[in-house]
Write a protein that holds these residues in place. Structure first.
Motif: not given
Length: 240
Positions: A133-142
């Protein structure tokens, strides 16, 4: 129930007071295994074994020789998974080029074994799910950051498994230290050690200890439930 001990220091330390005292008091009942995770530079190292920590030669050699700013230690009483070294905490994972170390006490009901898990515990699988989940979050545009990514991951774990799970954990990336309590019957306590505790007069060393059990007569305080505490170099940075 397992027990946790975490240490955040502002200088390299051996933890030669806290680790053996913790094991002496609590490894008899937590008899199924132990583990100590620490950092050698940016590299996470894990030492672990089955059986009781107190009296274990490998455990003693570890706390006598290892120096680090951050430690995560765990004493295991089996609830899920076999009595096997692969089921002993802490665990480590890589996220965006950095190592994370993690230990948990509690139970996550209805978990599915993560595809990359080595052992059979709910703790290892939930850790790897959180890192996903953290990896996905950090790859998003934010705004990319480990702290908001971890908050997001905790929220998704509760959404996935419900709030009846028990989730105490310690996590560190070798710099920042993360502590979370969601277990009514098992608080996480914090102790701020004054500069120079157990050191020569004038020492500037300081540390914060985190534990599911108090093991000294000092002023331990409970960390508020369901709030993510972040520490660095022996100081609290924020409490969500």
């Amino acid at each position: 129930m397992c027990d946790l001990l975490g240490i955040s220091c502002n200088e390299m330390e051996r933890a030669s007071i806290s680790l053996p005292e913790f094991a002496l008091r609590y490894s008899k009942r937590n008899r199924h295994g132990w583990g100590i995770a620490y950092f050698d530079g940016a590299h996470a190292v894990i030492k672990r074994d089955t059986g009781k920590a107190h009296g274990n030669k490998k455990f003693e050699e570890t706390w006598k020789k290892v120096r680090s700013k951050n430690f995560v230690a765990h004493l295991r009483l089996k609830s899920r998974g076999e009595v096997h070294v692969l089921s002993c905490h802490p665990f480590k994972e890589e996220l965006m080029g950095r190592n994370l170390i993690f230990a948990h006490n509690g139970t996550v009901y209805g978990f599915q074994r993560h595809k990359n898990a080595c052992g059979g515990t709910d703790s290892e699988s939930i850790f790897k799910e959180m890192v996903d989940y953290m990896r996905d979050y950090m790859k998003e545009g934010r705004i990319h950051g480990l702290y908001p990514a971890l908050v997001d991951a905790i929220q998704k774990i509760f959404k996935h498994y419900g709030r009846n799970i028990t989730l105490n954990f310690l996590m560190s990336d070798g710099s920042m230290y993360y502590v979370f309590n969601h277990y009514t019957g098992a608080p996480v306590y914090m102790l701020k050690r004054k500069p120079g505790f157990g050191k020569p007069s004038g020492s500037t060393k300081r540390a914060i200890l985190f534990s599911t059990k108090t093991f000294t007569n000092e002023n331990w305080v409970k960390i508020p439930k369901d709030r993510l505490l972040v520490a660095n170099n022996g100081e609290v940075i924020t409490l969500s």
